[in-house]
Design a protein around this motif. Sequence first.
Motif, PDB file in Angstrom:
ATOM      1  N   PRO A   1     147.105 172.690   2.605  1.00  0.00           N
ATOM      2  CA  PRO A   1     146.501 171.370   2.390  1.00  0.00           C
ATOM      3  C   PRO A   1     145.026 171.354   2.756  1.00  0.00           C
ATOM      4  CG  PRO A   1     148.547 171.207   3.643  1.00  0.00           C
ATOM      5  CD  PRO A   1     148.192 172.648   3.578  1.00  0.00           C
ATOM      6  N   THR A   2     144.291 170.473   2.093  1.00  0.00           N
ATOM      7  CA  THR A   2     142.891 170.262   2.452  1.00  0.00           C
ATOM      8  C   THR A   2     142.824 169.659   3.853  1.00  0.00           C
ATOM      9  OG1 THR A   2     142.355 169.855   0.136  1.00  0.00           O
ATOM     10  CG2 THR A   2     140.762 169.098   1.781  1.00  0.00           C
ATOM     11  N   PRO A   3     142.001 170.198   4.745  1.00  0.00           N
ATOM     12  CA  PRO A   3     141.932 169.661   6.110  1.00  0.00           C
ATOM     13  C   PRO A   3     141.450 168.215   6.121  1.00  0.00           C
ATOM     14  CG  PRO A   3     140.872 171.821   5.973  1.00  0.00           C
ATOM     15  CD  PRO A   3     141.122 171.371   4.567  1.00  0.00           C
ATOM     16  N   LEU A   4     141.883 167.475   7.129  1.00  0.00           N
ATOM     17  CA  LEU A   4     141.376 166.134   7.382  1.00  0.00           C
ATOM     18  C   LEU A   4     140.139 166.253   8.254  1.00  0.00           C
ATOM     19  CD1 LEU A   4     144.454 165.717   6.696  1.00  0.00           C
ATOM     20  CD2 LEU A   4     144.327 163.629   8.053  1.00  0.00           C
ATOM     21  N   SER A   5     139.082 165.553   7.886  1.00  0.00           N
ATOM     22  CA  SER A   5     137.835 165.703   8.643  1.00  0.00           C
ATOM     23  C   SER A   5     137.163 164.357   8.841  1.00  0.00           C
ATOM     24  CB  SER A   5     136.877 166.653   7.919  1.00  0.00           C
ATOM     25  OG  SER A   5     136.509 166.142   6.660  1.00  0.00           O
ATOM     26  N   MET A   6     136.436 164.243   9.942  1.00  0.00           N
ATOM     27  CA  MET A   6     135.646 163.068  10.258  1.00  0.00           C
ATOM     28  C   MET A   6     134.587 163.491  11.265  1.00  0.00           C
ATOM     29  SD  MET A   6     138.399 161.006  12.591  1.00  0.00           S
ATOM     30  CE  MET A   6     139.534 161.002  11.235  1.00  0.00           C
ATOM     31  N   THR A   7     133.593 162.646  11.466  1.00  0.00           N
ATOM     32  CA  THR A   7     132.480 163.002  12.339  1.00  0.00           C
ATOM     33  C   THR A   7     132.146 161.837  13.264  1.00  0.00           C
ATOM     34  OG1 THR A   7     131.557 164.472  10.652  1.00  0.00           O
ATOM     35  CG2 THR A   7     130.076 163.774  12.411  1.00  0.00           C
ATOM     36  N   VAL A   8     131.943 162.178  14.550  1.00  0.00           N
ATOM     37  CA  VAL A   8     131.476 161.200  15.534  1.00  0.00           C
ATOM     38  C   VAL A   8     129.978 161.404  15.709  1.00  0.00           C
ATOM     39  CG1 VAL A   8     131.642 160.375  17.907  1.00  0.00           C
ATOM     40  CG2 VAL A   8     133.697 161.203  16.723  1.00  0.00           C
ATOM     41  N   LEU A   9     129.213 160.347  15.465  1.00  0.00           N
ATOM     42  CA  LEU A   9     127.749 160.403  15.578  1.00  0.00           C
ATOM     43  C   LEU A   9     127.313 159.700  16.859  1.00  0.00           C
ATOM     44  CD1 LEU A   9     126.919 159.265  11.909  1.00  0.00           C
ATOM     45  CD2 LEU A   9     127.266 161.600  12.717  1.00  0.00           C
ATOM     46  N   TYR A  10     126.362 160.303  17.552  1.00  0.00           N
ATOM     47  CA  TYR A  10     125.825 159.713  18.784  1.00  0.00           C
ATOM     48  C   TYR A  10     124.373 159.321  18.533  1.00  0.00           C
ATOM     49  CZ  TYR A  10     129.893 162.067  20.823  1.00  0.00           C
ATOM     50  OH  TYR A  10     131.169 162.502  21.107  1.00  0.00           O
ATOM     51  N   LEU A  11     124.089 158.033  18.613  1.00  0.00           N
ATOM     52  CA  LEU A  11     122.738 157.527  18.426  1.00  0.00           C
ATOM     53  C   LEU A  11     122.202 156.992  19.753  1.00  0.00           C
ATOM     54  CD1 LEU A  11     123.868 157.630  15.480  1.00  0.00           C
ATOM     55  CD2 LEU A  11     122.433 155.655  14.980  1.00  0.00           C
ATOM     56  N   ASP A  12     120.946 157.303  20.047  1.00  0.00           N
ATOM     57  CA  ASP A  12     120.375 156.872  21.321  1.00  0.00           C
ATOM     58  C   ASP A  12     119.969 155.405  21.253  1.00  0.00           C
ATOM     59  OD1 ASP A  12     118.040 156.747  19.876  1.00  0.00           O
ATOM     60  OD2 ASP A  12     117.160 158.546  20.751  1.00  0.00           O
ATOM     61  N   LYS A  13     119.319 154.931  22.313  1.00  0.00           N
ATOM     62  CA  LYS A  13     118.940 153.516  22.389  1.00  0.00           C
ATOM     63  C   LYS A  13     117.943 153.128  21.306  1.00  0.00           C
ATOM     64  CE  LYS A  13     115.508 154.516  26.005  1.00  0.00           C
ATOM     65  NZ  LYS A  13     114.351 154.326  25.133  1.00  0.00           N
ATOM     66  N   ASP A  14     117.225 154.115  20.749  1.00  0.00           N
ATOM     67  CA  ASP A  14     116.300 153.856  19.643  1.00  0.00           C
ATOM     68  C   ASP A  14     116.994 153.978  18.286  1.00  0.00           C
ATOM     69  OD1 ASP A  14     114.118 153.444  21.351  1.00  0.00           O
ATOM     70  OD2 ASP A  14     113.816 155.618  21.526  1.00  0.00           O
ATOM     71  N   LYS A  15     118.310 154.179  18.306  1.00  0.00           N
ATOM     72  CA  LYS A  15     119.134 154.283  17.103  1.00  0.00           C
ATOM     73  C   LYS A  15     118.786 155.517  16.275  1.00  0.00           C
ATOM     74  CE  LYS A  15     120.733 150.526  18.699  1.00  0.00           C
ATOM     75  NZ  LYS A  15     121.892 150.629  19.642  1.00  0.00           N
ATOM     76  N   LEU A  16     118.421 156.591  16.963  1.00  0.00           N
ATOM     77  CA  LEU A  16     118.163 157.878  16.319  1.00  0.00           C
ATOM     78  C   LEU A  16     119.288 158.833  16.665  1.00  0.00           C
ATOM     79  CD1 LEU A  16     114.329 158.274  16.986  1.00  0.00           C
ATOM     80  CD2 LEU A  16     115.455 157.514  14.873  1.00  0.00           C
ATOM     81  N   LEU A  17     119.658 159.682  15.693  1.00  0.00           N
ATOM     82  CA  LEU A  17     120.763 160.613  15.888  1.00  0.00           C
ATOM     83  C   LEU A  17     120.402 161.664  16.918  1.00  0.00           C
ATOM     84  CD1 LEU A  17     123.589 161.542  14.898  1.00  0.00           C
ATOM     85  CD2 LEU A  17     122.395 162.981  13.225  1.00  0.00           C
ATOM     86  N   GLN A  18     121.244 161.792  17.953  1.00  0.00           N
ATOM     87  CA  GLN A  18     121.027 162.786  19.005  1.00  0.00           C
ATOM     88  C   GLN A  18     122.005 163.952  18.880  1.00  0.00           C
ATOM     89  OE1 GLN A  18     118.472 162.594  21.294  1.00  0.00           O
ATOM     90  NE2 GLN A  18     117.863 160.880  19.996  1.00  0.00           N
ATOM     91  N   ALA A  19     123.243 163.667  18.506  1.00  0.00           N
ATOM     92  CA  ALA A  19     124.251 164.721  18.402  1.00  0.00           C
ATOM     93  C   ALA A  19     125.385 164.208  17.525  1.00  0.00           C
ATOM     94  CB  ALA A  19     124.775 165.102  19.789  1.00  0.00           C
ATOM     95  N   TYR A  20     126.234 165.133  17.112  1.00  0.00           N
ATOM     96  CA  TYR A  20     127.417 164.725  16.355  1.00  0.00           C
ATOM     97  C   TYR A  20     128.529 165.753  16.567  1.00  0.00           C
ATOM     98  CZ  TYR A  20     125.588 167.968  12.779  1.00  0.00           C
ATOM     99  OH  TYR A  20     125.106 169.069  12.111  1.00  0.00           O
ATOM    100  N   ASP A  21     129.760 165.258  16.532  1.00  0.00           N
ATOM    101  CA  ASP A  21     130.957 166.085  16.668  1.00  0.00           C
ATOM    102  C   ASP A  21     131.696 166.102  15.340  1.00  0.00           C
ATOM    103  OD1 ASP A  21     130.438 166.498  19.345  1.00  0.00           O
ATOM    104  OD2 ASP A  21     131.722 164.839  20.015  1.00  0.00           O
ATOM    105  N   ASP A  22     131.875 167.282  14.774  1.00  0.00           N
ATOM    106  CA  ASP A  22     132.688 167.437  13.567  1.00  0.00           C
ATOM    107  C   ASP A  22     134.128 167.696  13.983  1.00  0.00           C
ATOM    108  OD1 ASP A  22     130.701 167.086  11.697  1.00  0.00           O
ATOM    109  OD2 ASP A  22     130.146 169.205  11.647  1.00  0.00           O
TER     110      ASP A  22
END
Length: 527
Positions: free
Chosen positions: A471-492
């Motif tokens: 089967p095709t894997p199930l995937s999603m991503t957690v995005l972490y945005l700082d207080k300025d709403k800029l992307l700092q990190a993400y978890d796949d």
Amino acid sequence: MDGQENEQRNTGDADTPATGRGRRWALRRRGGDVSPGRGRGLTRRVGVALAVVAIALAGVVIGTFAGGRVQTDIGPFRAELTLAPALTGGTTVDIPPLGALHLDSHDGPTHLTVGLGALDQRRTEALIGDPASISRASQSAVTDVRTGVMRLGLRTAGATLLVTLLLAALVFRDTRRTAWAGGLALAVTAGSLGLAASTLRPQAIEEPRYEGLLVNAPAIVGDARKIANDYTKYAEQLQRLVGNVSQLYTTVSALPVYEPAPGTTRILHVSDMHLNPSGWQLIRTVVEQFGIDVVIDTGDLTDWGSEPEASYVGSIGLLKKPYVYIRGNHDSGKTAAAVAQQPNAIVLNNSTTTVAGLTIAGIGDPRFTPDKETSPAGSGLTKQVADQVIGAGDQLAATVRNSPTPVNIALVHDPASAGPLSGTCPLVLAGHAHARQVSKLPQVPGQMPTQLMVEGSTGGAGLRGLEGEKPTPLSMTVLYLDKDKLLQAYDDITIGGTGQSQVNLERHVVRDPKAGAEVPVTPTPTR
């Protein structure tokens, strides 16, 4: 003279003009057989017989149309079985609004129509809650149809008999003729049903003729049993795999490479669910364990955008978090309307919203795959389609530029729509490709850089994702945005398929909040 007249009367002379009875009697005595009364009697009897046949056939036709229908349950569907006179026989399975299947199931003179109506909410919820029930439903469906057809046959026979008796009683006003008409109607109905039963071809289900949108979905019959069996095994394994997400979170959150600051906004990016109910369980687990603030869905919740599929979105309300959604090319206006009815959902269509301190802009896909006027069959990304997709990006770019509040994230379904958004906002999220991809859009001189993040399929490409060996894997991503709403990190986050009992999480640090610079991707922790 009087004596002669009396003699002629007494002898019944044939030449007596006073009466025709004398002439006929004389002819019979001489051996003649001109009997107009007998000819008229035979003609009358033939006419009565034809009238009985006509009344019987009319009663069969009217009775079949009036009473030849029953309501029955087939799996989670409330179905209507209808019988109609026909020369060619066969069966039609109507699945509105997707189209129909035509089966050469039997010979005439009866045609069976199976209309699949609304889904029963209680049975549908039970089906989704217990994966093993899918297999049971596929097995019981044959019994459901057989029981319904038997009820339909008895009801049709009763209706034709009743209608014929009423017609005959009104026309003939004679008990014997009415009985003959009723008996003949019953014989015709029974004979027609018997012919259909004797010529039944069960293997016809393997060679259906598709009509409407179902032309694009032969798997609905061909591989349905295989998919149901694979899904049962897959769903059972997912029950165990989802539990690993919480353990994985405990391990990953302790990594020293990146620790989200107290003011961090956590976004869960999902896409391309394609009706897979297991995806909702995974989403709920991640929302709870990772402390998600906002869920963003870049489309394709459904496969065909039909009204029955709209019930699939009911799990959105259970998340208890803002749910920002744009329509994918498999979603219809009905799908978007069903999402909008959820208390925590926000549907964007070339518009913006502010949620959890984020300004988000989004636009739905300009195509609707089941509608071949907006998505020509086999067209791929032709110039016509490319112009539609890129045009959607142009529209959203104009909306972002005109927004009174700077936009933090822009949403499109197809990554091909992202190009015009370069320089308008720092982050663009997309789906559609069923494969992850992270890249930078070509930078416009003098404007900010824009990151494009394409999500895989959170639903594992739906049931079609089970057609292959794995089967095709199930995937999603957690995005972490700082207080300025800029992307700092993400978890796949990736849930492996059958035979791959694992949950993978890859943490990527885009920017070190202390140094203000990009850093390399961290190693991949796996459980």
